[in-house]
Design a protein around this motif. Structure first.
Motif, PDB file in Angstrom:
ATOM      1  N   SER A  87      43.414-107.174  92.857  1.00  0.00           N
ATOM      2  CA  SER A  87      43.474-108.376  93.753  1.00  0.00           C
ATOM      3  C   SER A  87      43.022-107.805  95.238  1.00  0.00           C
ATOM      4  O   SER A  87      42.996-108.414  96.248  1.00  0.00           O
ATOM      5  CB  SER A  87      44.706-109.043  93.993  1.00  0.00           C
ATOM      6  OG  SER A  87      45.861-108.184  94.302  1.00  0.00           O
ATOM      7  N   GLY A  88      42.437-106.531  95.149  1.00  0.00           N
ATOM      8  CA  GLY A  88      42.209-105.776  96.412  1.00  0.00           C
ATOM      9  C   GLY A  88      43.335-105.246  97.395  1.00  0.00           C
ATOM     10  O   GLY A  88      42.977-104.776  98.356  1.00  0.00           O
ATOM     11  N   ARG A  89      44.754-105.228  96.990  1.00  0.00           N
ATOM     12  CA  ARG A  89      45.485-104.579  97.764  1.00  0.00           C
ATOM     13  C   ARG A  89      45.597-103.050  97.645  1.00  0.00           C
ATOM     14  O   ARG A  89      45.117-102.747  96.394  1.00  0.00           O
ATOM     15  CB  ARG A  89      46.984-105.075  97.462  1.00  0.00           C
ATOM     16  CG  ARG A  89      47.217-106.498  97.786  1.00  0.00           C
ATOM     17  CD  ARG A  89      48.392-106.997  97.387  1.00  0.00           C
ATOM     18  NE  ARG A  89      48.867-108.556  97.703  1.00  0.00           N
ATOM     19  CZ  ARG A  89      48.514-109.629  96.632  1.00  0.00           C
ATOM     20  NH1 ARG A  89      48.224-109.320  95.408  1.00  0.00           N
ATOM     21  NH2 ARG A  89      48.989-110.876  97.017  1.00  0.00           N
ATOM     22  N   LEU A  90      45.904-102.336  98.368  1.00  0.00           N
ATOM     23  CA  LEU A  90      46.321-101.038  98.602  1.00  0.00           C
ATOM     24  C   LEU A  90      47.944-100.930  98.568  1.00  0.00           C
ATOM     25  O   LEU A  90      48.643-101.090  99.636  1.00  0.00           O
ATOM     26  CB  LEU A  90      45.501-100.344  99.471  1.00  0.00           C
ATOM     27  CG  LEU A  90      44.137 -99.762  99.451  1.00  0.00           C
ATOM     28  CD1 LEU A  90      43.282 -99.419 100.575  1.00  0.00           C
ATOM     29  CD2 LEU A  90      44.015 -98.628  97.984  1.00  0.00           C
ATOM     30  N   SER A 141      47.980-109.232 111.396  1.00  0.00           N
ATOM     31  CA  SER A 141      46.707-110.141 110.839  1.00  0.00           C
ATOM     32  C   SER A 141      45.472-109.792 112.071  1.00  0.00           C
ATOM     33  O   SER A 141      44.783-110.740 112.249  1.00  0.00           O
ATOM     34  CB  SER A 141      46.839-111.331 110.654  1.00  0.00           C
ATOM     35  OG  SER A 141      47.607-111.496 109.410  1.00  0.00           O
ATOM     36  N   GLN A 142      45.586-108.923 112.975  1.00  0.00           N
ATOM     37  CA  GLN A 142      44.642-108.784 113.944  1.00  0.00           C
ATOM     38  C   GLN A 142      43.256-108.248 113.438  1.00  0.00           C
ATOM     39  O   GLN A 142      43.281-107.587 112.267  1.00  0.00           O
ATOM     40  CB  GLN A 142      45.042-107.616 114.947  1.00  0.00           C
ATOM     41  CG  GLN A 142      46.393-107.804 115.633  1.00  0.00           C
ATOM     42  CD  GLN A 142      46.888-107.024 116.638  1.00  0.00           C
ATOM     43  OE1 GLN A 142      46.139-106.176 117.258  1.00  0.00           O
ATOM     44  NE2 GLN A 142      48.026-106.840 116.826  1.00  0.00           N
ATOM     45  N   GLY A 193      50.173-112.745 100.220  1.00  0.00           N
ATOM     46  CA  GLY A 193      48.821-113.163  99.751  1.00  0.00           C
ATOM     47  C   GLY A 193      47.917-113.292 100.843  1.00  0.00           C
ATOM     48  O   GLY A 193      46.830-113.665 100.640  1.00  0.00           O
ATOM     49  N   GLY A 194      48.102-112.517 101.948  1.00  0.00           N
ATOM     50  CA  GLY A 194      47.120-112.640 103.089  1.00  0.00           C
ATOM     51  C   GLY A 194      45.935-111.862 102.989  1.00  0.00           C
ATOM     52  O   GLY A 194      46.081-110.724 102.331  1.00  0.00           O
TER      53      GLY A 194
END
Length: 510
Positions: free
Chosen positions: A424-427, A443-444, A458-459
């Protein structure tokens, strides 16, 4: 691929100007990291900073046959949306192989001018630019060539470039490579695959004379035209001062590499790669053969499996093949990203539509790509090495506190330095209930945003692309993971910054 291709239904020509327009990013879009500039180091492909690059991707058939059949230049879409679909198969995707036709590029008289010469060249240039701008290496393959051949295993009797010939013809292939090299020299994110699938030995009648023809060209027994040998094509490319990596396919439709090292041409730039094709119907189609015939080549020079696939629309062959290639840190691309009528009945096809919906065979390939994660070596977990500093991405003091800013420290194997790039692209770091995610603080999306850990959500601020050029970019921001001030000291903080190609923005996973 040597299976016969049926004539396709008519396609509208994709004009170069339309393709070029697609290169303009939509408002608010973030530019993808540039495709890696490749060269050979030992038996590896590496980028401009010396980081190892392993290629994974797809063959994109069409430009070898559509033009000469009067159907257009490409088969199917070649716009940004179609590239997005290719990239959607996983962060490991970093290359697309594009078969070409020499008669269309050279503007020979029997090809419609709408699809030949400058129109064809501009369309290919625009597509290569599109691929490169999306972080994808473009492999240009000379696929169909001129020359009358009606001998053993002939695919057609035409003198025109309408099928796979045993070797390319000197009359058109040498000017082709001179022109292609002149067009793309200076862009080493473009690789030249000199000839798709040689089978000179079938024409000449024995292995030795076949390999001699393969290297030297000229007059070859059983072939009724002057042959462009591999050495002559290498010379033609290098005479333009192009230093691009060159792929050279072996004999028996690029499946036989047993004499590749013995007949390897001379290259002043030392940038040659062995090209291997592997299908379930080839002679070398089991691990015993791979170990005895292919591994010795991999030990000496880089190898790219430019085509892999199977004829049964499944994954029983490619799955063990890919696992073996992964164990050898070797590149591979699957045939083919085309939506052809009858799906796999026209040969191994990966998709049923250009949105990327896979066939059963494609699903096996897609699942394996997802298991690779991303990054130059295709690894999915392990230390995330800061290349410029020679240290590892580190959670200070093994903290589990949300908002802790990351730094770099000497690699020590601790759990606070073990990262996993998920499908899902997370590290992620740590495991179980204590698992945390690399997070763009609050979320900057501005340069200087702290790289921190927080509980996984899930951001998009927790989604990351681990790219072929070694950068790690935020999906939400498009910014690069960056060691502040290019410091190499223990405790140097990590943040997000505008991508600039610096060594402090290069990372390897695993």
């Amino acid at each position: 691929m040597r299976l016969p291709l049926p004539r396709r239904s008519a396609k509208a020509a994709i004009l170069a100007a339309a393709l070029a327009a697609c290169l303009i990013a939509a408002p608010g879009a973030h530019a993808a990291p540039a495709a890696p500039q490749l060269h050979v180091s030992g038996n590896h492909l590496v980028d401009s900073s010396g980081g190892r690059v392993v290629l994974h991707g797809m063959d994109r058939s069409g430009a070898e046959f559509a033009c000469v059949q009067g159907k257009g230049i490409f088969d199917g879409p070649n716009d940004q949306a179609s590239v997005n679909a290719i990239k959607s198969w996983g962060a490991a995707v970093n290359a697309v192989r594009v078969p070409l036709n020499e008669a269309c590029w050279n503007g020979e008289s029997y090809v419609s001018s709408a699809y030949a010469g400058v129109n064809y060249i501009n369309a290919i240039k625009a597509y290569v630019n599109l691929l490169n701008s999306n972080g994808l290496v473009a492999i240009l393959d000379l696929h169909w060539t001129d020359g009358t051949y009606t001998g053993n295993s002939a695919s057609c009797s035409s003198a025109q470039a309408t099928c796979q010939k045993p070797m390319p013809d000197a009359a058109q292939a040498i000017p082709f490579w001179t022109s292609v090299a002149s067009t793309f020299k200076g862009d080493n994110a473009v690789v030249f695959d000199l000839f798709n699938e040689p089978y000179a030995s079938r024409a000449t009648g024995n292995t030795t004379s076949g390999w001699q023809c393969w290297k030297n060209g000229g007059t070859c027994n059983g072939i009724g035209y002057q042959v462009a040998g591999m050495q002559g094509m290498v010379n033609a490319v290098r005479a333009t001062d192009a230093s691009n990596v060159l792929m050279l396919g072996g004999e028996e439709y690029s499946n036989d590499l047993t004499q590749w090292l013995a007949y390897e041409p001379t290259d002043p730039d030392h940038n040659l790669v062995a090209s291997w094709h592997s299908y379930n119907f080839n002679a070398c189609a089991n691990q015993s053969c791979w170990n005895s015939q292919i591994a010795p080549v991999i030990a000496k020079v880089p190898l790219v499996a430019g085509e892999i696939g199977e004829s049964d629309c499944a994954g029983a062959y490619i799955n063990p093949l890919m696992s073996w290639l992964d164990s050898q840190h070797t590149s591979y691309l699957a045939w083919t990203w085309n939506n052809w009528s009858g799906s796999c009945s026209s040969g191994p096809t990966l998709i049923t539509d250009y949105n990327g919906t896979p066939t059963n065979y494609g699903a096996a390939y897609k699942a394996h790509l997802a298991s690779l994660g991303g990054g130059p070596g295709g690894g999915t977990s392990g230390p995330l090495h800061a290349v410029g500093a020679g240290k590892c991405l580190d959670v200070p003091n093994q903290s589990t506190t949300a908002g802790t800013q990351l730094d770099i420290r000497d690699c020590n194997g601790g759990t606070n330095q073990q990262w996993t790039h998920t499908s899902s692209g997370r590290l992620t770091v740590y495991s179980g209930s204590g698992q945390m995610c690399l997070d763009a603080n609050n979320s900057q999306t501005t340069a200087g945003t702290k790289a921190v850990i927080r509980p996984c959500g899930g951001g998009a601020n927790q989604q990351w692309n681990v790219n072929a050029n070694g950068s790690v970019t935020g999906v939400q921001s498009g910014l690069c993971l960056d060691v502040t001030g290019a410091s190499t000291a223990n405790g140097a903080l990590v943040e997000l910054w505008t991508c600039n190609g610096g060594s402090n923005q290069r990372w390897t996973l695993g």
